[in-house]
Design a protein around this motif. Structure first.
Motif, PDB file in Angstrom:
ATOM      1  N   SER A 114     -34.770  29.324  16.983  1.00 45.50           N
ATOM      2  CA  SER A 114     -33.624  28.796  17.731  1.00 45.50           C
ATOM      3  C   SER A 114     -32.299  29.086  17.041  1.00 45.50           C
ATOM      4  N   SER A 115     -32.246  28.923  15.724  1.00 41.40           N
ATOM      5  CA  SER A 115     -30.972  29.112  15.021  1.00 41.40           C
ATOM      6  C   SER A 115     -30.558  30.580  14.982  1.00 41.40           C
ATOM      7  N   SER A 116     -31.520  31.492  14.899  1.00 41.37           N
ATOM      8  CA  SER A 116     -31.162  32.910  14.909  1.00 41.37           C
ATOM      9  C   SER A 116     -30.620  33.318  16.272  1.00 41.37           C
ATOM     10  N   SER A 117     -31.192  32.773  17.348  1.00 40.03           N
ATOM     11  CA  SER A 117     -30.646  33.044  18.681  1.00 40.03           C
ATOM     12  C   SER A 117     -29.230  32.495  18.807  1.00 40.03           C
ATOM     13  N   MET A 118     -29.021  31.272  18.313  1.00 36.84           N
ATOM     14  CA  MET A 118     -27.691  30.670  18.400  1.00 36.84           C
ATOM     15  C   MET A 118     -26.669  31.486  17.619  1.00 36.84           C
ATOM     16  N   GLN A 119     -27.056  31.961  16.450  1.00 34.28           N
ATOM     17  CA  GLN A 119     -26.146  32.775  15.648  1.00 34.28           C
ATOM     18  C   GLN A 119     -25.757  34.056  16.381  1.00 34.28           C
ATOM     19  N   ALA A 120     -26.732  34.721  16.989  1.00 38.39           N
ATOM     20  CA  ALA A 120     -26.445  35.957  17.718  1.00 38.39           C
ATOM     21  C   ALA A 120     -25.483  35.700  18.874  1.00 38.39           C
ATOM     22  N   ILE A 121     -25.684  34.614  19.574  1.00 40.68           N
ATOM     23  CA  ILE A 121     -24.824  34.297  20.721  1.00 40.68           C
ATOM     24  C   ILE A 121     -23.415  33.949  20.265  1.00 40.68           C
ATOM     25  N   LEU A 122     -23.309  33.154  19.207  1.00 42.53           N
ATOM     26  CA  LEU A 122     -21.990  32.770  18.701  1.00 42.53           C
ATOM     27  C   LEU A 122     -21.171  33.966  18.236  1.00 42.53           C
ATOM     28  N   LEU A 123     -21.833  34.982  17.709  1.00 48.06           N
ATOM     29  CA  LEU A 123     -21.131  36.144  17.168  1.00 48.06           C
ATOM     30  C   LEU A 123     -20.879  37.232  18.204  1.00 48.06           C
ATOM     31  N   ASP A 124     -21.380  37.056  19.412  1.00 50.47           N
ATOM     32  CA  ASP A 124     -21.160  38.060  20.453  1.00 50.47           C
ATOM     33  C   ASP A 124     -19.719  37.955  20.960  1.00 50.47           C
ATOM     34  N   PRO A 125     -18.935  39.024  20.856  1.00 48.94           N
ATOM     35  CA  PRO A 125     -17.509  38.948  21.239  1.00 48.94           C
ATOM     36  C   PRO A 125     -17.265  38.728  22.720  1.00 48.94           C
ATOM     37  N   ARG A 126     -18.308  38.790  23.535  1.00 54.39           N
ATOM     38  CA  ARG A 126     -18.128  38.546  24.969  1.00 54.39           C
ATOM     39  C   ARG A 126     -17.980  37.061  25.296  1.00 54.39           C
ATOM     40  N   PHE A 127     -18.155  36.198  24.273  1.00 52.06           N
ATOM     41  CA  PHE A 127     -18.033  34.757  24.481  1.00 52.06           C
ATOM     42  C   PHE A 127     -16.983  34.201  23.523  1.00 52.06           C
ATOM     43  N   ASP A 128     -16.189  33.288  24.018  1.00 50.89           N
ATOM     44  CA  ASP A 128     -15.202  32.587  23.206  1.00 50.89           C
ATOM     45  C   ASP A 128     -15.655  31.136  23.062  1.00 50.89           C
ATOM     46  N   THR A 278     -27.465  23.207  14.527  1.00 54.40           N
ATOM     47  CA  THR A 278     -26.188  22.590  14.163  1.00 54.40           C
ATOM     48  C   THR A 278     -25.631  23.184  12.882  1.00 54.40           C
ATOM     49  N   LEU A 279     -26.485  23.531  11.947  1.00 55.55           N
ATOM     50  CA  LEU A 279     -26.019  24.200  10.731  1.00 55.55           C
ATOM     51  C   LEU A 279     -25.325  25.517  11.064  1.00 55.55           C
ATOM     52  N   VAL A 280     -25.904  26.293  11.971  1.00 49.34           N
ATOM     53  CA  VAL A 280     -25.298  27.558  12.385  1.00 49.34           C
ATOM     54  C   VAL A 280     -23.947  27.312  13.057  1.00 49.34           C
ATOM     55  N   ILE A 281     -23.890  26.356  13.968  1.00 43.18           N
ATOM     56  CA  ILE A 281     -22.625  26.052  14.649  1.00 43.18           C
ATOM     57  C   ILE A 281     -21.588  25.563  13.642  1.00 43.18           C
ATOM     58  N   ASN A 282     -22.030  24.760  12.690  1.00 41.99           N
ATOM     59  CA  ASN A 282     -21.111  24.200  11.698  1.00 41.99           C
ATOM     60  C   ASN A 282     -20.398  25.285  10.896  1.00 41.99           C
ATOM     61  N   ARG A 283     -21.099  26.373  10.612  1.00 43.36           N
ATOM     62  CA  ARG A 283     -20.501  27.424   9.783  1.00 43.36           C
ATOM     63  C   ARG A 283     -19.410  28.207  10.502  1.00 43.36           C
ATOM     64  N   THR A 284     -19.367  28.118  11.809  1.00 43.58           N
ATOM     65  CA  THR A 284     -18.342  28.849  12.544  1.00 43.58           C
ATOM     66  C   THR A 284     -17.349  27.931  13.255  1.00 43.58           C
ATOM     67  N   HIS A 285     -17.826  26.768  13.742  1.00 42.52           N
ATOM     68  CA  HIS A 285     -16.950  25.925  14.553  1.00 42.52           C
ATOM     69  C   HIS A 285     -16.987  24.445  14.195  1.00 42.52           C
ATOM     70  N   GLY A 286     -17.755  24.051  13.185  1.00 50.35           N
ATOM     71  CA  GLY A 286     -17.856  22.638  12.873  1.00 50.35           C
ATOM     72  C   GLY A 286     -18.846  21.925  13.776  1.00 50.35           C
ATOM     73  N   THR A 287     -18.993  20.621  13.570  1.00 47.49           N
ATOM     74  CA  THR A 287     -20.000  19.855  14.317  1.00 47.49           C
ATOM     75  C   THR A 287     -19.391  18.792  15.219  1.00 47.49           C
ATOM     76  N   SER A 288     -18.079  18.718  15.312  1.00 45.94           N
ATOM     77  CA  SER A 288     -17.449  17.614  16.045  1.00 45.94           C
ATOM     78  C   SER A 288     -17.715  17.662  17.545  1.00 45.94           C
ATOM     79  N   ARG A 289     -18.200  18.809  18.060  1.00 49.70           N
ATOM     80  CA  ARG A 289     -18.448  18.933  19.495  1.00 49.70           C
ATOM     81  C   ARG A 289     -19.927  19.165  19.806  1.00 49.70           C
ATOM     82  N   VAL A 290     -20.800  18.836  18.872  1.00 52.91           N
ATOM     83  CA  VAL A 290     -22.233  19.053  19.046  1.00 52.91           C
ATOM     84  C   VAL A 290     -22.903  17.762  19.511  1.00 52.91           C
ATOM     85  N   MET A 291     -23.758  17.882  20.521  1.00 56.84           N
ATOM     86  CA  MET A 291     -24.595  16.777  20.992  1.00 56.84           C
ATOM     87  C   MET A 291     -26.050  17.227  21.006  1.00 56.84           C
TER      88      MET A 291
END
Length: 357
Positions: A114-128, A278-291
């Motif tokens: 799951s975390s590797s998929s999330m990392q790939a999606i977060l780093l794809d420039p087609r998404f902001d 959440t660890l993956v999200i935290n490294r790029t955007h923080g955790t304040s918007r994670v549920m």
């Protein structure tokens, strides 16, 4: 030099001169005019999708629609029926986005998947993802002292079950814990999710009508705990992330011990992905918007008259039931929050707004 040789050389020289002259003329005729020196504009890349809410599921049973629903199908049918899949290199499954900025994907089961998929999606420039909220959703287990089949839980804390030292009970003092935290994992092993965001999630979804079924109702009565016998409800607490499907009262007690050891709330959900994502999200955007949103489809232990192995491998017809109702409940609860954020995006864009008293 004979005259014949001289004549041949003279004729060869004239031929060479003609070739050179023709080449020069060709070059001159191909020279660009003033109008053609202006370069054509480069194709403009499509603007990235500004993701308002990203919904993550961990698995789907078959197709995204039209068959038995897993964790993703009800989300897909609500938000992405007409959306084209966007393949992402390194992710398990495509991402889907609608015109409102709601995106989602199946990330895969387990922490690494799951975390590797999330990392790939977060780093794809087609998404902001610079202003995104995240709902990490799926099915889970619950201790009968804290929850019931069909309940839906918003995480207040995410705790990693695996990061530490663990040994066999027979190699320890009887009744003493068989887990010890390992130094160096302090920033990875627990996350307190934004209390203001959790508060909003509960406020928006606490009164959601939840589905139930007769088989689940009957199954709950095998347990003496008041929580286990409850009808489905919306609650909160610590979600324990581990790749191990732990079962039995001993390991359930250990999960509660770890939650308290880390200063988290009561352990109410056992799942396999949220802390890692959440660890993956935290490294790029923080955790304040994670549920983290989970629905319970099993108890983490058998009833007092049932061995752990019998609970793990039940006889035909002895399973809990309520799976179809629980995956429906997850989407019913979560979509209330998604829809509220999207409809009120001007208030949510800059961060979690204050809640009216």
């Amino acid at each position: 030099m004979s005259s014949s040789t001289f004549s041949w050389l003279r004729m060869a020289g004239l031929a060479l001169a003609a070739v050179l002259a023709a080449g020069c003329a060709s070059t001159q005729s191909a020279a660009p005019t003033a109008a053609s020196t202006t370069a054509a504009p480069a194709p403009t890349a499509a603007a990235p999708v500004r993701v308002k809410v990203f919904v993550a599921a961990m698995f789907e049973i078959g197709q995204n629609t039209g068959d038995r629903a897993g964790e993703f199908q009800h989300w897909y049918e609500r938000y992405w029926r007409s959306s084209a899949p966007i393949a992402v290199k390194g992710a398990l499954s495509p991402v889907y986005c609608n015109a409102d900025g709601v995106c989602g994907a199946v990330l895969g089961m387990g922490k690494v998947n799951s975390s590797s998929s999330m990392q790939a999606i977060l780093l794809d420039p087609r998404f902001d993802f610079s202003e995104s909220y995240y709902i990490l959703s799926g099915v889970a287990g619950t201790p009968p002292s804290r929850g019931t089949i069909g309940m839906v839980s918003w995480a207040t804390w995410l705790v990693d079950y695996d990061l530490g030292h663990r040994w066999a009970p027979e190699e320890n003092t009887a009744g003493a814990p068989t887990f010890m935290p390992r130094k160096g994992y302090e920033n990875y092993r627990r996350f307190q999710l934004n209390p203001a965001l959790v508060g909003w999630a509960v406020k928006l979804s606490a009164d959601t009508p939840l589905a139930d079924d007769d088989k689940a109702r009957a199954y709950r009565l095998r347990y003496p705990d008041a929580a286990a016998r409850r009808a489905p409800f919306v609650g909160t607490g610590t979600h324990m992330t581990g790749d191990t499907f732990f079962h039995g009262p001993g390991l359930s007690k250990q999960a509660q011990y770890i939650a308290k050891l880390y200063g988290a709330d009561d352990y109410v959900i056992t799942e396999m992905e949220a802390a890692a994502i959440t660890l993956v999200i935290n490294r790029t955007h923080g955790t304040s918007r994670v549920m983290s949103l989970r629905g319970a489809v099993n108890f983490d232990q058998g009833n007092p008259r049932e061995t752990t192995l019998a609970h793990l491998d039940p006889a035909p017809g002895e399973t809990a039931g309520g799976f179809a109702e629980t995956v429906l409940n997850i989407e019913r609860v979560g979509s209330r929050v998604v829809d509220h954020i999207v409809v009120n995006w001007p208030q949510w864009r800059a961060g979690v707004p204050p809640m009216a008293p």
